[in-house]
Design a protein around this motif. Sequence first.
Motif, PDB file in Angstrom:
ATOM      1  N   ILE A 131      14.887  22.586 -41.710  1.00 50.91           N
ATOM      2  CA  ILE A 131      15.298  23.875 -41.044  1.00 50.91           C
ATOM      3  C   ILE A 131      13.955  24.656 -41.305  1.00 50.91           C
ATOM      4  CG2 ILE A 131      16.370  25.983 -41.161  1.00 50.91           C
ATOM      5  CD1 ILE A 131      18.876  24.322 -41.916  1.00 50.91           C
ATOM      6  N   GLU A 132      13.772  25.312 -40.316  1.00 51.24           N
ATOM      7  CA  GLU A 132      12.532  26.343 -40.315  1.00 51.24           C
ATOM      8  C   GLU A 132      13.197  27.517 -39.979  1.00 51.24           C
ATOM      9  OE1 GLU A 132       8.952  28.217 -37.938  1.00 51.24           O
ATOM     10  OE2 GLU A 132       9.541  26.373 -37.273  1.00 51.24           O
ATOM     11  N   ALA A 133      13.528  28.488 -41.107  1.00 51.00           N
ATOM     12  CA  ALA A 133      14.061  29.848 -41.078  1.00 51.00           C
ATOM     13  C   ALA A 133      13.066  30.908 -40.823  1.00 51.00           C
ATOM     14  CB  ALA A 133      14.752  30.006 -42.289  1.00 51.00           C
ATOM     15  N   VAL A 134      13.368  31.716 -39.665  1.00 52.71           N
ATOM     16  CA  VAL A 134      12.495  32.739 -39.404  1.00 52.71           C
ATOM     17  C   VAL A 134      13.295  34.190 -39.859  1.00 52.71           C
ATOM     18  CG1 VAL A 134      11.243  34.120 -37.678  1.00 52.71           C
ATOM     19  CG2 VAL A 134      11.330  31.758 -37.850  1.00 52.71           C
ATOM     20  N   TYR A 135      12.919  35.035 -40.695  1.00 46.35           N
ATOM     21  CA  TYR A 135      13.605  36.076 -40.846  1.00 46.35           C
ATOM     22  C   TYR A 135      12.926  37.494 -40.440  1.00 46.35           C
ATOM     23  CZ  TYR A 135      16.108  33.209 -44.455  1.00 46.35           C
ATOM     24  OH  TYR A 135      16.783  32.437 -45.303  1.00 46.35           O
ATOM     25  N   ASP A 136      13.517  38.215 -39.228  1.00 48.95           N
ATOM     26  CA  ASP A 136      12.889  38.903 -38.588  1.00 48.95           C
ATOM     27  C   ASP A 136      14.095  39.919 -37.676  1.00 48.95           C
ATOM     28  OD1 ASP A 136      11.340  40.572 -36.850  1.00 48.95           O
ATOM     29  OD2 ASP A 136      10.707  38.763 -35.690  1.00 48.95           O
ATOM     30  N   ASP A 137      13.928  41.164 -37.714  1.00 48.90           N
ATOM     31  CA  ASP A 137      14.723  42.017 -37.108  1.00 48.90           C
ATOM     32  C   ASP A 137      14.708  42.098 -35.803  1.00 48.90           C
ATOM     33  OD1 ASP A 137      16.664  42.663 -39.309  1.00 48.90           O
ATOM     34  OD2 ASP A 137      15.027  43.882 -40.252  1.00 48.90           O
ATOM     35  N   ALA A 138      13.484  41.653 -35.129  1.00 53.54           N
ATOM     36  CA  ALA A 138      13.211  41.884 -33.718  1.00 53.54           C
ATOM     37  C   ALA A 138      13.966  40.988 -32.985  1.00 53.54           C
ATOM     38  CB  ALA A 138      11.793  41.705 -33.409  1.00 53.54           C
ATOM     39  N   TYR A 139      14.322  41.279 -31.732  1.00 51.76           N
ATOM     40  CA  TYR A 139      14.995  40.310 -30.793  1.00 51.76           C
ATOM     41  C   TYR A 139      14.031  39.388 -30.370  1.00 51.76           C
ATOM     42  CZ  TYR A 139      17.063  38.640 -26.518  1.00 51.76           C
ATOM     43  OH  TYR A 139      17.692  37.847 -25.897  1.00 51.76           O
ATOM     44  N   VAL A 140      14.720  38.120 -30.435  1.00 50.76           N
ATOM     45  CA  VAL A 140      13.755  37.056 -29.918  1.00 50.76           C
ATOM     46  C   VAL A 140      14.390  36.294 -28.667  1.00 50.76           C
ATOM     47  CG1 VAL A 140      14.784  35.479 -31.551  1.00 50.76           C
ATOM     48  CG2 VAL A 140      12.479  34.886 -30.702  1.00 50.76           C
ATOM     49  N   ASP A 141      13.531  35.808 -27.708  1.00 49.83           N
ATOM     50  CA  ASP A 141      13.969  35.080 -26.746  1.00 49.83           C
ATOM     51  C   ASP A 141      14.233  33.582 -27.307  1.00 49.83           C
ATOM     52  OD1 ASP A 141      13.210  33.118 -24.230  1.00 49.83           O
ATOM     53  OD2 ASP A 141      14.360  34.786 -23.691  1.00 49.83           O
ATOM     54  N   LEU A 142      15.580  32.906 -27.299  1.00 50.39           N
ATOM     55  CA  LEU A 142      15.429  31.502 -27.686  1.00 50.39           C
ATOM     56  C   LEU A 142      14.498  30.561 -27.163  1.00 50.39           C
ATOM     57  CD1 LEU A 142      17.921  32.903 -29.204  1.00 50.39           C
ATOM     58  CD2 LEU A 142      19.324  31.057 -28.842  1.00 50.39           C
ATOM     59  N   VAL A 143      14.526  30.648 -25.902  1.00 48.81           N
ATOM     60  CA  VAL A 143      13.696  29.726 -25.059  1.00 48.81           C
ATOM     61  C   VAL A 143      12.256  29.769 -25.399  1.00 48.81           C
ATOM     62  CG1 VAL A 143      12.836  28.797 -22.905  1.00 48.81           C
ATOM     63  CG2 VAL A 143      15.333  29.520 -23.195  1.00 48.81           C
ATOM     64  N   ALA A 144      11.663  31.058 -25.258  1.00 52.46           N
ATOM     65  CA  ALA A 144      10.380  31.354 -25.467  1.00 52.46           C
ATOM     66  C   ALA A 144       9.918  31.180 -26.996  1.00 52.46           C
ATOM     67  CB  ALA A 144       9.921  32.857 -25.163  1.00 52.46           C
ATOM     68  N   GLY A 145      10.991  31.313 -28.017  1.00 55.73           N
ATOM     69  CA  GLY A 145      10.706  31.201 -29.432  1.00 55.73           C
ATOM     70  C   GLY A 145      10.853  29.772 -29.691  1.00 55.73           C
ATOM     71  N   ARG A 146      11.457  28.662 -28.787  1.00 57.09           N
ATOM     72  CA  ARG A 146      11.673  27.634 -29.270  1.00 57.09           C
ATOM     73  C   ARG A 146      12.805  27.661 -30.419  1.00 57.09           C
ATOM     74  NH1 ARG A 146       6.212  23.889 -28.399  1.00 57.09           N
ATOM     75  NH2 ARG A 146       6.166  24.571 -26.132  1.00 57.09           N
ATOM     76  N   ILE A 147      13.510  28.458 -30.364  1.00 55.81           N
ATOM     77  CA  ILE A 147      14.761  28.702 -31.359  1.00 55.81           C
ATOM     78  C   ILE A 147      16.063  28.090 -31.035  1.00 55.81           C
ATOM     79  CG2 ILE A 147      16.277  30.482 -32.697  1.00 55.81           C
ATOM     80  CD1 ILE A 147      13.269  30.939 -33.028  1.00 55.81           C
ATOM     81  N   ASP A 148      16.612  27.052 -31.995  1.00 56.53           N
ATOM     82  CA  ASP A 148      17.755  26.455 -31.902  1.00 56.53           C
ATOM     83  C   ASP A 148      18.880  27.253 -31.980  1.00 56.53           C
ATOM     84  OD1 ASP A 148      16.759  23.848 -31.402  1.00 56.53           O
ATOM     85  OD2 ASP A 148      15.823  24.040 -33.329  1.00 56.53           O
ATOM     86  N   LEU A 149      18.989  28.134 -33.103  1.00 54.08           N
ATOM     87  CA  LEU A 149      20.172  29.140 -33.441  1.00 54.08           C
ATOM     88  C   LEU A 149      19.571  30.247 -33.752  1.00 54.08           C
ATOM     89  CD1 LEU A 149      23.096  28.643 -33.845  1.00 54.08           C
ATOM     90  CD2 LEU A 149      22.719  28.376 -36.030  1.00 54.08           C
TER      91      LEU A 149
END
Length: 300
Positions: A131-149
């Motif tokens: 798991i790569e965990a990113v801790y950030d209060d900003a909104y992130v686009d899942l597609v652009a950020g390649r975020i799974d969850l």
Amino acid sequence: MNQSFELTPNRLRELRGFAIAARLLNFSRAAHEAGCTPSVLSRRIAALEEAVGGKLFLRTTRRVTLTPRGEQLLAHCERLDAVMLAMAAELRPQGGEPAGRLCVHLPGAYGRLCVAPVLARFLAGHPQIRIEAVYDDAYVDLVAGRIDLALRVGRLADSQLVARQVGSMRRYLCAAPSYLAAAPALHDPAELKAHRCVAFSGLRTGTLWQFSQGRRRRSVRIDPVLSCNDSMATREALLAGVGIGIQGDYMADPLVAAGQLARVLPEWELSTSPIQLVWLPGADRAPALRALIDFLSSEL
């Protein structure tokens, strides 16, 4: 099917929406299961009808049925689902243990305090998952950020995502006893203008603090002496006696119980926000992500 029919990512999303609608024969329920609005689902099916060159549904005010073309496409979708399930089972590691890499986006303070310990327990039970965990209060686009969850606090603006609520967060005003001892008396939210306030800039309403007491409503535009984009920094400022601020219950409750912070205007309520896991439609078919979603849902 016409010769231009290609299984692009958008086409697969349209096929998934069609298959759900074809099985349920109810567009509202199908849209909810597909993680989109009925209008979005209608547009996807319209695009699919154009691609296959014919109507897929017959819709009246009373019922929805499949056309022969729709029944043919549903049969294709069911065979495609069977192939995908077989492939997932065949590629799964021996013993059925989920494996793979996941990128998870978490709000800063809530993620560190409440989710990080849960992730540690999950990894202990799933040694083949990374798991790569990113801790950030900003909104992130899942597609652009390649975020799974992602885990989000508050109402969702993106109707394209699948969401599962795993909790809720209360907010309330609090301050250090040392600040309150020297500050003016406070009986109504309007009197906050006479106080030093500490603001969390990630709050959806910004410096407009909104309160309710039964049917009564108050909205106060504060002029903060300190504004922070990190909720833990806001907490530290409150503990240092800088002023009055808003805190989530998961951070403030232990400090109030210990006497380090005190609730302010407890009879006036602030908004309660849902805490939700969000992911892209279909992404949870991956065994590793499904395992993580189920684990977080049960633990949080």
